[in-house]
Scaffold this motif. Structure first.
Motif, PDB file in Angstrom:
ATOM      1  N   GLU A   1      -7.882  -9.183   2.227  1.00 14.96           N
ATOM      2  CA  GLU A   1      -6.420  -9.187   2.245  1.00 14.96           C
ATOM      3  C   GLU A   1      -5.858 -10.593   2.423  1.00 14.96           C
TER       4      GLU A   1
ATOM      5  N   GLY B   1      -3.760 -12.398  -1.082  1.00 16.04           N
ATOM      6  CA  GLY B   1      -2.325 -12.562  -0.903  1.00 16.04           C
ATOM      7  C   GLY B   1      -1.628 -11.443  -0.163  1.00 16.04           C
ATOM      8  N   THR B   2      -2.377 -10.395   0.218  1.00 17.24           N
ATOM      9  CA  THR B   2      -1.748  -9.276   0.922  1.00 17.24           C
ATOM     10  C   THR B   2      -1.154  -9.719   2.255  1.00 17.24           C
TER      11      THR B   2
ATOM     12  N   LYS C   1      -0.209 -12.705   3.125  1.00 17.83           N
ATOM     13  CA  LYS C   1       0.940 -13.581   2.873  1.00 17.83           C
ATOM     14  C   LYS C   1       2.186 -12.743   2.605  1.00 17.83           C
ATOM     15  N   HIS C   2       2.014 -11.673   1.838  1.00 17.34           N
ATOM     16  CA  HIS C   2       3.139 -10.778   1.561  1.00 17.34           C
ATOM     17  C   HIS C   2       3.619 -10.098   2.841  1.00 17.34           C
TER      18      HIS C   2
ATOM     19  N   GLY D   1       5.871 -11.984   5.189  1.00 16.74           N
ATOM     20  CA  GLY D   1       7.272 -12.093   4.831  1.00 16.74           C
ATOM     21  C   GLY D   1       8.066 -10.836   5.075  1.00 16.74           C
ATOM     22  N   THR D   2       7.458  -9.865   5.716  1.00 17.18           N
ATOM     23  CA  THR D   2       8.118  -8.604   6.038  1.00 17.18           C
ATOM     24  C   THR D   2       8.355  -8.527   7.551  1.00 17.18           C
TER      25      THR D   2
ATOM     26  N   TRP E   1      -1.225 -15.222   8.813  1.00 14.50           N
ATOM     27  CA  TRP E   1      -0.752 -14.505   7.618  1.00 14.50           C
ATOM     28  C   TRP E   1      -1.130 -15.266   6.351  1.00 14.50           C
TER      29      TRP E   1
END
Length: 281
Positions: A100, A104-105, A107-108, A111-112, A276
């Motif tokens: 992950e 890029g999971t 990293k995504h 941003g949440t 992250w």
């Protein structure tokens, strides 16, 4: 309840609720991954069946002077339960989080609104549910298919419960901690699985611990799996078999202390290494 207390409780409740939701997502992802189920869920079950057939042809055997006879399935069941905890916790999470991180999971998710604590809770929740299911299936298979003998006392099952839970949480945090080691998603299995295999071989999972050289036992005792396997042996093997342990006793207090120390190590590693975003991104 004061307004200040309510204000402090709301973020904690929010983080916990996010963690529960994340755990549900993680569990759904787990059951949709055949290779993960095979290598972390079914592997101990297959090995227990294989060892029982290969080494159980002569029936129950005594493994020391004056010791009661036990079957091959009874002897290997504690080891496979310990291995299942390591696979579900350390191996599963270390590979999963490494993938992950590099695809890029993470990293995504960074941003949440999802907090790292909620993310950890989700991962540990998934590990807890799947490890309990794995242990239940393994025990059912051992008893109903292979004819294993299991404890009948509340005390024995209480010991099993705390060894299982403490070992699982420890393995989970260590898995999170070492997930930073792989430098790529493709290399995750190549880094993590050899570590897990070596630990299993020197910790009495595939080879009887009391048959290993004392120097190798001493090395294995530096790591948590040897103590986790010893804890499981104390539950499922006759009390007389404690004489085969290196210390000559079950030593449940020492087992608890060592696992707690490694739990703290896992927490510190997780805090130090989790990001992250990759450092080299």
């Amino acid at each position: 309840m004061s307004a200040t207390t309510v204000a402090r409780a709301l973020p904690t409740f929010h983080v916990s609720r996010q963690g529960i939701r994340r755990a549900g997502y993680e569990i759904r992802g787990y059951v949709r991954s055949p290779e993960t189920i095979v290598f972390t869920f079914l592997f101990p079950i297959m090995l227990l069946g294989l060892f029982s057939v290969v080494f159980g042809g002569d029936g129950p055997t005594s493994y020391g002077p004056g010791l009661p006879e036990v079957s091959a399935v009874d002897l290997y069941l504690p080891s496979m339960l310990a291995a299942g905890i390591l696979l579900s916790g350390l191996q599963n999470l270390a590979i999963d989080i490494a993938v992950e991180r590099h695809d890029g999971t993470l990293k995504h998710l960074g941003g949440t609104p999802l907090s790292p604590v909620s993310y950890f809770l989700g991962k540990i929740g998934q590990v807890l549910v799947t490890a309990i299911a794995q242990a239940a299936v393994l025990l059912a298979f051992a008893v109903w298919v292979l004819g294993a003998t299991v404890p009948t006392t509340i005390e024995a099952w209480a010991t099993f419960a705390w060894v299982f839970l403490l070992g699982l949480v420890t393995s989970a945090f260590l898995g999170i901690g070492i997930s930073a080691l792989p430098r790529s998603a493709k290399g995750a299995t190549g880094v993590v699985i050899p570590i897990v295999l070596v630990l299993q071989f020197i910790s009495g999972v595939y080879l009887f611990f009391w048959l290993l050289p004392e120097w190798l036992q001493n090395i294995a005792n530096l790591f948590p799996l040897a103590w986790l396997a010893k804890g499981m042996r104390s539950v499922f093997l006759p009390a007389d078999y404690a004489t085969l342990e290196q210390s000559g006793e079950r030593g449940l207090g020492t087992i608890a202390i060592v696992l707690l120390i490694w739990l703290v190590v896992g927490l510190v590693l997780s805090r130090m290494t989790f990001r992250w975003i990759r450092r080299d991104a």
